[in-house]
Design a protein around this motif. Structure first.
Motif, PDB file in Angstrom:
ATOM      1  N   ILE A 128      19.226 -19.998  71.083  1.00  0.00           N
ATOM      2  CA  ILE A 128      19.166 -20.635  69.774  1.00  0.00           C
ATOM      3  C   ILE A 128      18.712 -22.086  69.857  1.00  0.00           C
ATOM      4  CG2 ILE A 128      20.857 -19.109  68.705  1.00  0.00           C
ATOM      5  CD1 ILE A 128      22.989 -21.205  69.174  1.00  0.00           C
ATOM      6  N   GLN A 129      18.633 -22.629  71.084  1.00  0.00           N
ATOM      7  CA  GLN A 129      18.157 -23.995  71.250  1.00  0.00           C
ATOM      8  C   GLN A 129      17.665 -24.196  72.679  1.00  0.00           C
ATOM      9  OE1 GLN A 129      16.607 -26.505  69.842  1.00  0.00           O
ATOM     10  NE2 GLN A 129      18.331 -26.816  68.397  1.00  0.00           N
ATOM     11  N   ARG A 130      16.673 -25.075  72.820  1.00  0.00           N
ATOM     12  CA  ARG A 130      16.161 -25.418  74.145  1.00  0.00           C
ATOM     13  C   ARG A 130      16.144 -26.937  74.282  1.00  0.00           C
ATOM     14  NH1 ARG A 130      10.642 -22.988  76.737  1.00  0.00           N
ATOM     15  NH2 ARG A 130      11.848 -21.094  76.342  1.00  0.00           N
ATOM     16  N   PHE A 131      16.589 -27.427  75.430  1.00  0.00           N
ATOM     17  CA  PHE A 131      16.657 -28.861  75.689  1.00  0.00           C
ATOM     18  C   PHE A 131      15.696 -29.201  76.830  1.00  0.00           C
ATOM     19  CE2 PHE A 131      20.794 -27.129  74.476  1.00  0.00           C
ATOM     20  CZ  PHE A 131      21.001 -27.774  73.263  1.00  0.00           C
ATOM     21  N   LYS A 132      14.703 -30.059  76.519  1.00  0.00           N
ATOM     22  CA  LYS A 132      13.674 -30.382  77.494  1.00  0.00           C
ATOM     23  C   LYS A 132      13.471 -31.894  77.570  1.00  0.00           C
ATOM     24  CE  LYS A 132      10.350 -27.535  78.152  1.00  0.00           C
ATOM     25  NZ  LYS A 132       9.068 -26.779  78.045  1.00  0.00           N
ATOM     26  N   GLY A 133      12.571 -32.302  78.460  1.00  0.00           N
ATOM     27  CA  GLY A 133      12.280 -33.726  78.634  1.00  0.00           C
ATOM     28  C   GLY A 133      12.696 -34.226  79.996  1.00  0.00           C
ATOM     29  N   HIS A 134      13.651 -33.532  80.612  1.00  0.00           N
ATOM     30  CA  HIS A 134      14.109 -33.886  81.957  1.00  0.00           C
ATOM     31  C   HIS A 134      13.240 -33.170  82.986  1.00  0.00           C
ATOM     32  CE1 HIS A 134      15.683 -29.961  81.258  1.00  0.00           C
ATOM     33  NE2 HIS A 134      16.283 -29.888  82.445  1.00  0.00           N
ATOM     34  N   GLN A 135      13.602 -33.328  84.261  1.00  0.00           N
ATOM     35  CA  GLN A 135      12.877 -32.662  85.341  1.00  0.00           C
ATOM     36  C   GLN A 135      13.848 -31.825  86.170  1.00  0.00           C
ATOM     37  OE1 GLN A 135      10.734 -35.628  87.614  1.00  0.00           O
ATOM     38  NE2 GLN A 135       9.977 -36.617  85.772  1.00  0.00           N
ATOM     39  N   ASN A 136      13.582 -30.537  86.240  1.00  0.00           N
ATOM     40  CA  ASN A 136      14.383 -29.618  87.064  1.00  0.00           C
ATOM     41  C   ASN A 136      13.469 -28.487  87.526  1.00  0.00           C
ATOM     42  OD1 ASN A 136      16.306 -28.091  88.339  1.00  0.00           O
ATOM     43  ND2 ASN A 136      17.412 -27.493  86.485  1.00  0.00           N
ATOM     44  N   THR A 137      12.753 -28.751  88.611  1.00  0.00           N
ATOM     45  CA  THR A 137      11.796 -27.766  89.107  1.00  0.00           C
ATOM     46  C   THR A 137      11.943 -27.456  90.589  1.00  0.00           C
ATOM     47  OG1 THR A 137      10.135 -29.488  89.537  1.00  0.00           O
ATOM     48  CG2 THR A 137      10.055 -28.394  87.386  1.00  0.00           C
ATOM     49  N   ILE A 154      24.798 -32.742  78.046  1.00  0.00           N
ATOM     50  CA  ILE A 154      24.568 -33.783  79.050  1.00  0.00           C
ATOM     51  C   ILE A 154      24.091 -33.123  80.326  1.00  0.00           C
ATOM     52  CG2 ILE A 154      25.594 -35.705  80.333  1.00  0.00           C
ATOM     53  CD1 ILE A 154      27.848 -35.665  78.176  1.00  0.00           C
ATOM     54  N   GLY A 155      23.047 -33.674  80.938  1.00  0.00           N
ATOM     55  CA  GLY A 155      22.536 -33.054  82.158  1.00  0.00           C
ATOM     56  C   GLY A 155      21.859 -34.030  83.084  1.00  0.00           C
ATOM     57  N   GLY A 156      21.684 -33.602  84.325  1.00  0.00           N
ATOM     58  CA  GLY A 156      20.999 -34.402  85.323  1.00  0.00           C
ATOM     59  C   GLY A 156      19.503 -34.151  85.304  1.00  0.00           C
ATOM     60  N   SER A 157      18.808 -34.865  86.195  1.00  0.00           N
ATOM     61  CA  SER A 157      17.357 -34.756  86.246  1.00  0.00           C
ATOM     62  C   SER A 157      16.832 -35.300  87.570  1.00  0.00           C
ATOM     63  CB  SER A 157      16.724 -35.535  85.079  1.00  0.00           C
ATOM     64  OG  SER A 157      15.320 -35.517  85.138  1.00  0.00           O
ATOM     65  N   GLU A 158      15.670 -34.815  87.964  1.00  0.00           N
ATOM     66  CA  GLU A 158      15.040 -35.287  89.194  1.00  0.00           C
ATOM     67  C   GLU A 158      14.484 -36.698  89.067  1.00  0.00           C
ATOM     68  OE1 GLU A 158      12.146 -32.317  90.147  1.00  0.00           O
ATOM     69  OE2 GLU A 158      13.639 -30.736  90.328  1.00  0.00           O
ATOM     70  N   ASP A 159      14.365 -37.222  87.846  1.00  0.00           N
ATOM     71  CA  ASP A 159      13.812 -38.570  87.657  1.00  0.00           C
ATOM     72  C   ASP A 159      14.880 -39.652  87.735  1.00  0.00           C
ATOM     73  OD1 ASP A 159      15.135 -38.331  85.251  1.00  0.00           O
ATOM     74  OD2 ASP A 159      13.342 -38.345  84.006  1.00  0.00           O
ATOM     75  N   GLY A 160      16.121 -39.292  88.100  1.00  0.00           N
ATOM     76  CA  GLY A 160      17.179 -40.274  88.298  1.00  0.00           C
ATOM     77  C   GLY A 160      17.919 -40.692  87.054  1.00  0.00           C
ATOM     78  N   LYS A 161      17.688 -39.988  85.943  1.00  0.00           N
ATOM     79  CA  LYS A 161      18.350 -40.348  84.689  1.00  0.00           C
ATOM     80  C   LYS A 161      19.333 -39.271  84.264  1.00  0.00           C
ATOM     81  CE  LYS A 161      14.149 -42.736  83.255  1.00  0.00           C
ATOM     82  NZ  LYS A 161      12.893 -42.554  82.541  1.00  0.00           N
ATOM     83  N   VAL A 162      20.327 -39.690  83.492  1.00  0.00           N
ATOM     84  CA  VAL A 162      21.258 -38.767  82.842  1.00  0.00           C
ATOM     85  C   VAL A 162      20.762 -38.571  81.415  1.00  0.00           C
ATOM     86  CG1 VAL A 162      23.630 -38.382  82.083  1.00  0.00           C
ATOM     87  CG2 VAL A 162      23.195 -39.567  84.244  1.00  0.00           C
ATOM     88  N   TYR A 163      20.560 -37.310  81.031  1.00  0.00           N
ATOM     89  CA  TYR A 163      20.004 -37.009  79.712  1.00  0.00           C
ATOM     90  C   TYR A 163      21.093 -36.536  78.758  1.00  0.00           C
ATOM     91  CZ  TYR A 163      15.103 -37.423  81.083  1.00  0.00           C
ATOM     92  OH  TYR A 163      13.874 -37.909  81.481  1.00  0.00           O
ATOM     93  N   LEU A 164      20.994 -37.012  77.504  1.00  0.00           N
ATOM     94  CA  LEU A 164      21.867 -36.567  76.434  1.00  0.00           C
ATOM     95  C   LEU A 164      21.007 -35.976  75.319  1.00  0.00           C
ATOM     96  CD1 LEU A 164      23.529 -38.904  77.953  1.00  0.00           C
ATOM     97  CD2 LEU A 164      24.820 -39.092  75.829  1.00  0.00           C
ATOM     98  N   TRP A 165      21.310 -34.724  74.948  1.00  0.00           N
ATOM     99  CA  TRP A 165      20.567 -34.047  73.889  1.00  0.00           C
ATOM    100  C   TRP A 165      21.480 -33.736  72.712  1.00  0.00           C
ATOM    101  CZ3 TRP A 165      20.003 -32.611  79.053  1.00  0.00           C
ATOM    102  CH2 TRP A 165      18.703 -32.636  79.593  1.00  0.00           C
ATOM    103  N   ASP A 166      20.899 -33.703  71.535  1.00  0.00           N
ATOM    104  CA  ASP A 166      21.611 -33.271  70.334  1.00  0.00           C
ATOM    105  C   ASP A 166      21.606 -31.743  70.280  1.00  0.00           C
ATOM    106  OD1 ASP A 166      22.686 -34.055  67.497  1.00  0.00           O
ATOM    107  OD2 ASP A 166      21.173 -32.510  67.152  1.00  0.00           O
ATOM    108  N   HIS A 179      21.078 -44.577  88.249  1.00  0.00           N
ATOM    109  CA  HIS A 179      20.991 -43.895  89.536  1.00  0.00           C
ATOM    110  C   HIS A 179      19.601 -44.085  90.150  1.00  0.00           C
ATOM    111  CE1 HIS A 179      24.816 -41.811  89.758  1.00  0.00           C
ATOM    112  NE2 HIS A 179      24.689 -41.412  88.496  1.00  0.00           N
ATOM    113  N   VAL A 180      19.544 -43.949  91.467  1.00  0.00           N
ATOM    114  CA  VAL A 180      18.279 -43.930  92.198  1.00  0.00           C
ATOM    115  C   VAL A 180      18.188 -42.573  92.883  1.00  0.00           C
ATOM    116  CG1 VAL A 180      16.898 -44.960  94.019  1.00  0.00           C
ATOM    117  CG2 VAL A 180      18.334 -46.418  92.570  1.00  0.00           C
ATOM    118  N   GLY A 181      17.217 -41.772  92.515  1.00  0.00           N
ATOM    119  CA  GLY A 181      17.112 -40.426  93.066  1.00  0.00           C
ATOM    120  C   GLY A 181      17.671 -39.396  92.099  1.00  0.00           C
ATOM    121  N   VAL A 182      17.672 -38.161  92.538  1.00  0.00           N
ATOM    122  CA  VAL A 182      18.046 -37.027  91.692  1.00  0.00           C
ATOM    123  C   VAL A 182      19.493 -37.136  91.193  1.00  0.00           C
ATOM    124  CG1 VAL A 182      18.296 -34.515  91.598  1.00  0.00           C
ATOM    125  CG2 VAL A 182      16.470 -35.536  92.971  1.00  0.00           C
ATOM    126  N   VAL A 183      19.701 -36.925  89.897  1.00  0.00           N
ATOM    127  CA  VAL A 183      21.045 -36.783  89.336  1.00  0.00           C
ATOM    128  C   VAL A 183      21.350 -35.291  89.292  1.00  0.00           C
ATOM    129  CG1 VAL A 183      22.554 -37.177  87.360  1.00  0.00           C
ATOM    130  CG2 VAL A 183      20.798 -38.870  87.941  1.00  0.00           C
TER     131      VAL A 183
END
Length: 220
Positions: A128-137, A154-166, A179-183
Motif C-alpha cells: 500500500i506504500q513504497r518508501f524510496k530515496g535511500h540506498q540499499n543495493t 525510519i531506516g538506514g542507508s548506504e549514503d550514511g544518512k538516517v531516513y524518515l518517511w511519512d 554518520h560516516v559510512g553505511v547506516v
C-alpha cells in the motif's frame, strides 16, 4: 552468561522474543527459522521453506504467527503451532533485509536490496506504500522500523544518512546526517522519544524527537 545454545548450522542473523516472553524465534544462514523455549533451551519448531539465508524474523503482536524475510527475496508467514507456511510474499526484486510490524498487527514493513522499503496490508497481502530515496543495493541488513506513533518509517542507508518517511504519503520527511559510512539499523523508543542508529563508522548515535518542531525539511 546464563546459557548458550547452538540452533543453526551457520551464522544466526536474527533473534526476537515472543510477546509472552517464554519463546524466541531465530533465523540464520542455514535457511531455517527456529522457535526455542527460553526455559528449557529446546527447539520446539523448525520452519523450512526459504531457499536462502533468513535475514530477519519476528512475531506478530498476537504471538500466533512468525514473519520472516530472506535473501531469497521472499517474506513468509508461519503458524507457530503447526509450523506451516500460510502465506508467501514474493514481490521484492532484491534480498529482503528486514521486516517489522505495527502494534495492531495490520501492517507489515519490509526492507529490500531492491532499493525500497514497502508497507503491506496484512489482510490482503498487497503493498500500500513504497518508501524510496535511500540506498540499499549492496550491503546486508540495512533495515527499517516504524517510528513515532507509527506514522513515520525510519531506516538506514548506504549514503550514511538516517531516513524518515511519512507513512501516509511515502515522502521523505528528513535525512539525518552525522554518520560516516553505511547506516545499518535504527530503533525507536516511544517511551523516551529517542531514535538510536548504528552504522559502519562504529558509532551508535541517539536522536531526540521534538514533536513541537516541524518535521519536514525544505530540501525534501
Amino acid at each position: 552468561m546464563i546459557s548458550a545454545h547452538t540452533l543453526h548450522s551457520g551464522d544466526t542473523y536474527s533473534v526476537h522474543f515472543h510477546p509472552g516472553q517464554a519463546h524466541i524465534v531465530t533465523g540464520g544462514y542455514d535457511k531455517t527459522v527456529k522457535l526455542m523455549d527460553v526455559h528449557t533451551g529446546q527447539v520446539v519448531q523448525t520452519f523450512q521453506q526459504h531457499q536462502s539465508s533468513v535475514s530477519k524474523c519476528i512475531f506478530n503482536p498476537h504471538g500466533n504467527l512468525i514473519i520472516s524475510g530472506s535473501k531469497d527475496c521472499s517474506i513468509k508467514f508461519w503458524d507457530i503451532v503447526s509450523g506451516v507456511c500460510i502465506r508467501t510474499i514474493s514481490a521484492h526484486l532484491g534480498e529482503v533485509t528486514s521486516v517489522d510490524m505495527c502494534s495492531s498487527g495490520s501492517l507489515l514493513l519490509s526492507s529490500s536490496k531492491d532499493n525500497s522499503n514497502r508497507l503491506w496490508d496484512i489482510r490482503s497481502a498487497k503493498p500500500i506504500q513504497r518508501f524510496k530515496g535511500h540506498q540499499n543495493t549492496s550491503k546486508n541488513f540495512i533495515r527499517s522500523v516504524f517510528g513515532p506513533n507509527q506514522e513515520i518509517v525510519i531506516g538506514g542507508s548506504e549514503d550514511g544518512k538516517v531516513y524518515l518517511w511519512d507513512v501516509a504519503t511515502g515522502k521523505v520527511l528528513q535525512r539525518l546526517q552525522g554518520h560516516v559510512g553505511v547506516v545499518y539499523a535504527c530503533v525507536w523508543s516511544p517511551s523516551q522519544s529517542l531514535l538510536v542508529s548504528g552504522a559502519q563508522d562504529t558509532t551508535v548515535k541517539t536522536w531526540w524527537f521534538d514533536p513541537s518542531l516541524p518535521l519536514v525539511q525544505s530540501s525534501c
